[in-house]
Each structure stands twice: as structure tokens, then as C-alpha cells.
Design a protein around this motif. Structure first.
Motif, PDB file in Angstrom:
ATOM      1  N   MET A   1     -15.753  -0.334   0.985  1.00 24.87           N
ATOM      2  CA  MET A   1     -14.820  -1.422   1.093  1.00 24.87           C
ATOM      3  C   MET A   1     -15.000  -2.400  -0.073  1.00 24.87           C
ATOM      4  O   MET A   1     -14.025  -2.907  -0.607  1.00 24.87           O
ATOM      5  N   MET A   2     -16.212  -2.655  -0.465  1.00 26.97           N
ATOM      6  CA  MET A   2     -16.460  -3.575  -1.577  1.00 26.97           C
ATOM      7  C   MET A   2     -15.911  -3.034  -2.888  1.00 26.97           C
ATOM      8  O   MET A   2     -15.552  -3.801  -3.771  1.00 26.97           O
ATOM      9  N   ARG A   3     -15.848  -1.721  -3.014  1.00 28.78           N
ATOM     10  CA  ARG A   3     -15.392  -1.109  -4.261  1.00 28.78           C
ATOM     11  C   ARG A   3     -13.997  -1.583  -4.649  1.00 28.78           C
ATOM     12  O   ARG A   3     -13.704  -1.775  -5.821  1.00 28.78           O
ATOM     13  N   ALA A   4     -13.152  -1.803  -3.678  1.00 32.10           N
ATOM     14  CA  ALA A   4     -11.780  -2.245  -3.946  1.00 32.10           C
ATOM     15  C   ALA A   4     -11.723  -3.671  -4.481  1.00 32.10           C
ATOM     16  O   ALA A   4     -10.740  -4.068  -5.093  1.00 32.10           O
ATOM     17  N   PRO A   8     -11.046  -7.370  -8.924  1.00 26.49           N
ATOM     18  CA  PRO A   8     -10.650  -8.774  -8.740  1.00 26.49           C
ATOM     19  C   PRO A   8     -11.814  -9.752  -8.933  1.00 26.49           C
ATOM     20  O   PRO A   8     -11.642 -10.820  -9.526  1.00 26.49           O
ATOM     21  N   MET A   9     -12.988  -9.388  -8.444  1.00 30.07           N
ATOM     22  CA  MET A   9     -14.147 -10.271  -8.624  1.00 30.07           C
ATOM     23  C   MET A   9     -14.521 -10.400 -10.100  1.00 30.07           C
ATOM     24  O   MET A   9     -14.878 -11.483 -10.569  1.00 30.07           O
ATOM     25  N   TYR A  72      -1.120   7.628  -1.358  1.00 27.85           N
ATOM     26  CA  TYR A  72      -2.545   7.441  -1.601  1.00 27.85           C
ATOM     27  C   TYR A  72      -2.672   6.610  -2.866  1.00 27.85           C
ATOM     28  O   TYR A  72      -2.081   6.949  -3.894  1.00 27.85           O
ATOM     29  N   TRP A  73      -3.437   5.524  -2.805  1.00 27.64           N
ATOM     30  CA  TRP A  73      -3.536   4.578  -3.914  1.00 27.64           C
ATOM     31  C   TRP A  73      -4.953   4.036  -3.996  1.00 27.64           C
ATOM     32  O   TRP A  73      -5.784   4.313  -3.139  1.00 27.64           O
ATOM     33  N   ARG A  74      -5.218   3.240  -5.025  1.00 26.66           N
ATOM     34  CA  ARG A  74      -6.471   2.498  -5.141  1.00 26.66           C
ATOM     35  C   ARG A  74      -6.188   1.214  -5.900  1.00 26.66           C
ATOM     36  O   ARG A  74      -5.266   1.141  -6.706  1.00 26.66           O
ATOM     37  N   SER A  75      -6.987   0.186  -5.624  1.00 21.82           N
ATOM     38  CA  SER A  75      -6.768  -1.083  -6.315  1.00 21.82           C
ATOM     39  C   SER A  75      -7.131  -0.940  -7.785  1.00 21.82           C
ATOM     40  O   SER A  75      -7.987  -0.143  -8.156  1.00 21.82           O
ATOM     41  N   GLY A  76      -6.447  -1.701  -8.615  1.00 21.22           N
ATOM     42  CA  GLY A  76      -6.687  -1.657 -10.051  1.00 21.22           C
ATOM     43  C   GLY A  76      -5.881  -0.594 -10.775  1.00 21.22           C
ATOM     44  O   GLY A  76      -5.872  -0.562 -12.000  1.00 21.22           O
ATOM     45  N   CYS A  77      -5.187   0.254 -10.051  1.00 14.03           N
ATOM     46  CA  CYS A  77      -4.392   1.331 -10.669  1.00 14.03           C
ATOM     47  C   CYS A  77      -3.029   0.758 -11.080  1.00 14.03           C
ATOM     48  O   CYS A  77      -2.236   0.346 -10.234  1.00 14.03           O
ATOM     49  N   ILE A  99      -7.708   5.074  -1.189  1.00 19.44           N
ATOM     50  CA  ILE A  99      -8.712   6.138  -1.298  1.00 19.44           C
ATOM     51  C   ILE A  99     -10.110   5.585  -1.528  1.00 19.44           C
ATOM     52  O   ILE A  99     -11.093   6.306  -1.341  1.00 19.44           O
ATOM     53  N   TRP A 100     -10.249   4.331  -1.931  1.00 17.99           N
ATOM     54  CA  TRP A 100     -11.572   3.735  -2.084  1.00 17.99           C
ATOM     55  C   TRP A 100     -12.122   3.242  -0.760  1.00 17.99           C
ATOM     56  O   TRP A 100     -13.305   2.978  -0.634  1.00 17.99           O
ATOM     57  N   ARG A 101     -11.270   3.104   0.225  1.00 20.20           N
ATOM     58  CA  ARG A 101     -11.723   2.673   1.547  1.00 20.20           C
ATOM     59  C   ARG A 101     -11.823   3.827   2.523  1.00 20.20           C
ATOM     60  O   ARG A 101     -12.453   3.701   3.566  1.00 20.20           O
TER      61      ARG A 101
END
Length: 145
Positions: A1-4, A8-9, A72-77, A99-101
Motif C-alpha cells: 500500500m505504501m508503494r503507491a 507523491p511523497m 489495471y493501473w498503478r500510480s505514477g503511470c 496493481i501495486w496494492r
């Protein structure tokens, strides 16, 4: 979960570091503007921009019932962001899987893409489509489809 939330951080941390210079020079307005830009970039690349993600198994079950595509997606894409923004309000009608979660979602994407986690991958009626055209995705949401 933190990977997403890593990207942003990083945007917020980098923005804070860059804004430190103008603050030390006595220009708080410039620092605030710089920090605002970085916070906006963080927001756009955060999971908050997308409709609520569900698990891959739940998305597949729902898709089988209502016939709507699974994305299917991931943040930062950037391609996922482009698809999301160009779909506008219609994006809420799709089933979104981060997919990161969700390890099952990542496995489904790897199975569809020769072991690669290439996103966005849109599954319609059991067939995978990698980075499809937005107009095609809209057609899949139409009542006649």
C-alpha cells in the motif's frame, strides 16, 4: 500500500527542499508558489485521482455480472493518468485495480503481458488490451456494446 504513495511523497519532499532556497532569501511568496506546484504534482500522481480501487478477483466478478471493463493501473503511470483524465466522468463506470496494492492484479497483468507489468491494461470480455485508445474504451461503456 505504501508503494503507491512513494512518488507523491517524493514530490512533496523535493518541493519542500526546493522551496527552502527562496525562504532563506526572504521570498516566501516564491517559496509558496513552488511548493504549491509540487503539491499539485503529488496530488495528480497519487491514488486519490482514480476511482476507488478494488481487488482483481472482485473486479473480475463484477465485470462478469455487469460487462464493464476492468482497468489495471498503478500510480505514477502517465498513460494511466491520461486514460483516467480523458475518460472524465465515465471513469467511474470502470472497475479499477491498482496493481501495486493488489498482488492478484499484478499477476493478472503479468499473465496478459508476457511477464511485464505494463499498464494500463484493460480487460473486456476476458481479452486484454494494453494502453488502448480512449475512444475504444468509451465504446466499451456504451449501452449498445
Amino acid at each position: 500500500m505504501m508503494r503507491a504513495w512513494i512518488l507523491p511523497m517524493l514530490f512533496v519532499l523535493c518541493g519542500s527542499a526546493v522551496a527552502t532556497g527562496p525562504i532563506l532569501r526572504g521570498s516566501p511568496g516564491e517559496a509558496a508558489a513552488i511548493l504549491l506546484v509540487f503539491v499539485l504534482l503529488a496530488g495528480v500522481n497519487s491514488p486519490l485521482v482514480f476511482p476507488r480501487s478494488i481487488g482483481a478477483l472482485e473486479a473480475q466478478r463484477r465485470s462478469a455480472v455487469d460487462g464493464r471493463p476492468v482497468v489495471y493501473w498503478r500510480s505514477g503511470c502517465k498513460y494511466c493518468l491520461r486514460l483516467r483524465f480523458r475518460l472524465g466522468r465515465r471513469a467511474g463506470r470502470l472497475h479499477w485495480v491498482d496493481i501495486w496494492r493488489d498482488p492478484d492484479g499484478a499477476a493478472a497483468v503479468r499473465a496478459a503481458n508476457d511477464g511485464n507489468e505494463t499498464v494500463p491494461t484493460v480487460v473486456v470480455a476476458g481479452r486484454s488490451h494494453v494502453n488502448p485508445d480512449v475512444e475504444w474504451v468509451r465504446e466499451q461503456l456504451s449501452p449498445s456494446a
